[in-house]
Scaffold this motif. Structure first.
Motif, PDB file in Angstrom:
ATOM      1  N   SER A  14      -6.898   9.756  -4.667  1.00  0.00           N
ATOM      2  CA  SER A  14      -7.049   8.861  -5.818  1.00  0.00           C
ATOM      3  C   SER A  14      -6.688   7.418  -5.489  1.00  0.00           C
ATOM      4  O   SER A  14      -7.243   6.481  -6.079  1.00  0.00           O
ATOM      5  CB  SER A  14      -6.197   9.369  -6.989  1.00  0.00           C
ATOM      6  OG  SER A  14      -4.816   9.316  -6.649  1.00  0.00           O
ATOM      7  N   ARG A  15      -5.751   7.232  -4.582  1.00  0.00           N
ATOM      8  CA  ARG A  15      -5.333   5.862  -4.231  1.00  0.00           C
ATOM      9  C   ARG A  15      -6.175   5.265  -3.108  1.00  0.00           C
ATOM     10  O   ARG A  15      -6.045   4.075  -2.804  1.00  0.00           O
ATOM     11  CB  ARG A  15      -3.864   5.854  -3.795  1.00  0.00           C
ATOM     12  CG  ARG A  15      -2.852   6.189  -4.862  1.00  0.00           C
ATOM     13  CD  ARG A  15      -2.822   5.125  -5.958  1.00  0.00           C
ATOM     14  NE  ARG A  15      -3.695   5.514  -7.080  1.00  0.00           N
ATOM     15  CZ  ARG A  15      -4.003   4.721  -8.080  1.00  0.00           C
ATOM     16  NH1 ARG A  15      -3.534   3.480  -8.114  1.00  0.00           N
ATOM     17  NH2 ARG A  15      -4.799   5.138  -9.059  1.00  0.00           N
ATOM     18  N   GLU A  73       2.537   6.944  -6.735  1.00  0.00           N
ATOM     19  CA  GLU A  73       1.584   7.886  -7.324  1.00  0.00           C
ATOM     20  C   GLU A  73       1.984   9.332  -7.015  1.00  0.00           C
ATOM     21  O   GLU A  73       1.868  10.218  -7.885  1.00  0.00           O
ATOM     22  CB  GLU A  73       0.180   7.604  -6.779  1.00  0.00           C
ATOM     23  CG  GLU A  73      -0.896   8.531  -7.298  1.00  0.00           C
ATOM     24  CD  GLU A  73      -1.154   8.361  -8.780  1.00  0.00           C
ATOM     25  OE1 GLU A  73      -1.772   9.272  -9.378  1.00  0.00           O
ATOM     26  OE2 GLU A  73      -0.751   7.320  -9.357  1.00  0.00           O
ATOM     27  N   ASN A 103       0.828  -1.207   0.000  1.00  0.00           N
ATOM     28  CA  ASN A 103       0.000   0.000   0.000  1.00  0.00           C
ATOM     29  C   ASN A 103       0.865   1.261   0.000  1.00  0.00           C
ATOM     30  O   ASN A 103       0.561   2.248  -0.686  1.00  0.00           O
ATOM     31  CB  ASN A 103      -0.922   0.012   1.216  1.00  0.00           C
ATOM     32  CG  ASN A 103      -1.946  -1.114   1.174  1.00  0.00           C
ATOM     33  OD1 ASN A 103      -2.276  -1.629   0.103  1.00  0.00           O
ATOM     34  ND2 ASN A 103      -2.453  -1.497   2.330  1.00  0.00           N
ATOM     35  N   MET A 117     -10.274  -1.067  -1.575  1.00  0.00           N
ATOM     36  CA  MET A 117     -10.950  -2.191  -2.201  1.00  0.00           C
ATOM     37  C   MET A 117     -10.095  -3.454  -2.118  1.00  0.00           C
ATOM     38  O   MET A 117     -10.600  -4.552  -1.857  1.00  0.00           O
ATOM     39  CB  MET A 117     -11.273  -1.856  -3.657  1.00  0.00           C
ATOM     40  CG  MET A 117     -12.346  -0.790  -3.830  1.00  0.00           C
ATOM     41  SD  MET A 117     -13.954  -1.304  -3.181  1.00  0.00           S
ATOM     42  CE  MET A 117     -14.377  -2.587  -4.352  1.00  0.00           C
ATOM     43  N   ALA A 118      -8.797  -3.309  -2.363  1.00  0.00           N
ATOM     44  CA  ALA A 118      -7.900  -4.461  -2.260  1.00  0.00           C
ATOM     45  C   ALA A 118      -7.837  -4.977  -0.823  1.00  0.00           C
ATOM     46  O   ALA A 118      -7.872  -6.200  -0.577  1.00  0.00           O
ATOM     47  CB  ALA A 118      -6.506  -4.084  -2.747  1.00  0.00           C
ATOM     48  N   ARG A 173      -9.467   4.658  -2.870  1.00  0.00           N
ATOM     49  CA  ARG A 173     -10.462   3.663  -3.288  1.00  0.00           C
ATOM     50  C   ARG A 173      -9.809   2.338  -3.698  1.00  0.00           C
ATOM     51  O   ARG A 173     -10.213   1.286  -3.183  1.00  0.00           O
ATOM     52  CB  ARG A 173     -11.312   4.205  -4.421  1.00  0.00           C
ATOM     53  CG  ARG A 173     -12.354   3.209  -4.917  1.00  0.00           C
ATOM     54  CD  ARG A 173     -13.177   3.777  -6.045  1.00  0.00           C
ATOM     55  NE  ARG A 173     -13.950   4.929  -5.590  1.00  0.00           N
ATOM     56  CZ  ARG A 173     -14.719   5.658  -6.398  1.00  0.00           C
ATOM     57  NH1 ARG A 173     -14.787   5.377  -7.688  1.00  0.00           N
ATOM     58  NH2 ARG A 173     -15.408   6.671  -5.903  1.00  0.00           N
ATOM     59  N   PRO A 174      -8.825   2.312  -4.614  1.00  0.00           N
ATOM     60  CA  PRO A 174      -8.250   1.011  -4.988  1.00  0.00           C
ATOM     61  C   PRO A 174      -7.555   0.295  -3.838  1.00  0.00           C
ATOM     62  O   PRO A 174      -7.640  -0.932  -3.711  1.00  0.00           O
ATOM     63  CB  PRO A 174      -7.259   1.365  -6.107  1.00  0.00           C
ATOM     64  CG  PRO A 174      -7.011   2.820  -5.964  1.00  0.00           C
ATOM     65  CD  PRO A 174      -8.258   3.409  -5.415  1.00  0.00           C
ATOM     66  N   VAL A 175      -6.881   1.070  -2.990  1.00  0.00           N
ATOM     67  CA  VAL A 175      -6.194   0.435  -1.854  1.00  0.00           C
ATOM     68  C   VAL A 175      -7.199  -0.151  -0.879  1.00  0.00           C
ATOM     69  O   VAL A 175      -7.046  -1.279  -0.393  1.00  0.00           O
ATOM     70  CB  VAL A 175      -5.262   1.449  -1.160  1.00  0.00           C
ATOM     71  CG1 VAL A 175      -4.769   0.889   0.174  1.00  0.00           C
ATOM     72  CG2 VAL A 175      -4.081   1.784  -2.054  1.00  0.00           C
TER      73      VAL A 175
END
Length: 359
Positions: free
Chosen positions: A299-300, A278, A271, A306-307, A302-304
Motif C-alpha cells: 500500500s505504501r 503504516e 520513507n 510517486m513522491a 505507490r505513494p512513496v
C-alpha cells in the motif's frame, strides 16, 4: 621550477589558461651612497631619491578627473642624458656651506658677495659626487607568501569536457614523474581541491551530531528504540544507488555529490517513517503481523515511489550542469534504488526485531 610546471600544464590537453601570480620582473636601481660627501653637501638619501624620481617616473603633485577616471599629475625634470649627472637639491638650505671657516673669511672680506652665499646655500650636487656607483638589476617586484612562506601559485582551468579533478589527477601524475623538488621545497594543491577537502572535513565533523539529533527525534516520535534503529540500518542501502548512478553517468564524486548523498538521509528516513507507521497502524487495528507487513509494503509502495519520482524528475535539468550534475546523479540514483530496497528490507528487519514469524 615554476616554468617546468607551466610547461607540463601546456602539454596537458585537459588544462587551459595557464598563468601564475608572479608579476614580470622590474629594473631595480641600486645606488652606492657616499655618506661623507653627501653630508658635506647637506644632502641625504631622501634628496637623492626625490631627484632621481623626478627624472624617471615623475613626482606626483596632484590629480584630476578624466570623466570618471582619476588620473595623477606628475612633475618631471627632463634634459638629462645620464642619471649620474642629475642634480640633487636639498629640501633645506645647506648650512654646512656657510659654517666652514674659509667661507666665512671670504664673506667677511667681501660683504657684497651675497649671491655667492645664496648659491652656496641652495646649490645642488650631481649624483656622481655623492655616490660611488649606480647599478641596475632585474628583480621581482613582490615576493608572494603563503602561510608565511615564499610561494609561487601556478594555476590553470580545466578544458571543456574535463572536470577539475580529472585535470588535477593528470597533472599530479606528470609532475611527480618529471619533477624532483629540492630540499626545502614542497608542493600543495589549492583551488577547488582544497575547497572541496576543507568542506568535506567540516561537513563530516558535524555529521555525528546531526545523526544523534535525528535518532533522538525518531525515538521521541515512536517512543521506541527498535523502530528508529530499523530505519537507520536501511540508510546505507541508498548508497548502492548512488554508486550505480555515479558509475553509469561518469560524474565525479565531488563535494556537491557528497552533499546530495547526505541529503538523501532525510528522504530515506521519511520513507521509512511512512512505512513503519503504516505497519504499526495495521497491527494496532488487529491485522495479523505478517499480513500487516505485506499489506503495508504494497500500500505504501505507490505513494512513496510517486513522491520519490517527482524528486527524481526535478533533478533531470541539473544533470548536464558542470557543478551540480554530480549532486543530481547522486540523489536520483540513491533515491530510486534506495527507496525500492528500503520498502523491501524494512519489513524484513521489522519481523526480525519484533520476532514476527510466518506460520
Amino acid at each position: 621550477m615554476r616554468n617546468k610546471i607551466q610547461d607540463i600544464m601546456r602539454e596537458e590537453p585537459s588544462a587551459m589558461l595557464i598563468t601564475d601570480n608572479w608579476d614580470d620582473p622590474v629594473i631595480n636601481m641600486d645606488i652606492n651612497f657616499n655618506q661623507h660627501n653627501a653630508r658635506r653637501a647637506g644632502l641625504g638619501k631622501t634628496d637623492i631619491g626625490l631627484s632621481l624620481l623626478s627624472v624617471t617616473e615623475g613626482i606626483p603633485v596632484g590629480s584630476l578627473y578624466d570623466g570618471s577616471i582619476l588620473k595623477n599629475i606628475y612633475l618631471k625634470n627632463i634634459g638629462y642624458n645620464s642619471l649620474e649627472d642629475v642634480t640633487v637639491n636639498s629640501m633645506l638650505p645647506n648650512i654646512t656651506a656657510v659654517t666652514e671657516e674659509e667661507s666665512i673669511q671670504r664673506m667677511l672680506m667681501d660683504p657684497e658677495r651675497k649671491q655667492l652665499l645664496i648659491d652656496r646655500l641652495t646649490s645642488g650636487r650631481p649624483v656622481k659626487e655623492i655616490s660611488d656607483s649606480i647599478s641596475f638589476e632585474w628583480k621581482d617586484p613582490v615576493a608572494y607568501r603563503y602561510n608565511g612562506q615564499r610561494a609561487v601559485i601556478v594555476q590553470c582551468n580545466n578544458a571543456y569536457g574535463f572536470t577539475a579533478e580529472d585535470t588535477r589527477l593528470a597533472l599530479e601524475k606528470k609532475i611527480n614523474e618529471r619533477i624532483d623538488f629540492p630540499d626545502g621545497y614542497s608542493m600543495k594543491w589549492l583551488g577547488e581541491y582544497k575547497a572541496s577537502t576543507d568542506s568535506n572535513k567540516y561537513l563530516f565533523r558535524s555529521l555525528p551530531i546531526a545523526v544523534i539529533f535525528m535518532f533522538a527525534v525518531l525515538v521521541f516520535l515512536f517512543r521506541d528504540f527498535k523502530k528508529p534503529l530499523i530505519i537507520f540500518l536501511c540508510l546505507p542501502l541508498a548508497y548502492i544507488g548512488i554508486v550505480m548512478g555515479i558509475f553509469v553517468s561518469g560524474k565525479p564524486f565531488s563535494f556537491v555529490a557528497v552533499v546530495g548523498a547526505l541529503g538523501l538521509i532525510g528522504m530515506m528516513i521519511k520513507n521509512g517513517v511512512v512505512l513503519i507507521d503504516e505497519i504499526a497502524a495495521q497491527i494496532k487495528t488487529g491485522v495479523e503481523p505478517v499480513e500487516a507487513l505485506l499489506s503495508a509494503s504494497s500500500s505504501r509502495l505507490r505513494p512513496v515511489m510517486m513522491a520519490s519520482g517527482t524528486t527524481i524528475l526535478g533533478m533531470i535539468p541539473l544533470i548536464s550542469d558542470a557543478m551540480f550534475g554530480p549532486m543530481a546523479v547522486a540523489i536520483m540514483g540513491g533515491l530510486l534504488v534506495g527507496t525500492i530496497i528500503t520498502l523491501m528490507i524494512i519489513p524484513v528487519f521489522y519481523a526480525l526485531f519484533f520476532n514476527i514469524k510466518c506460520d
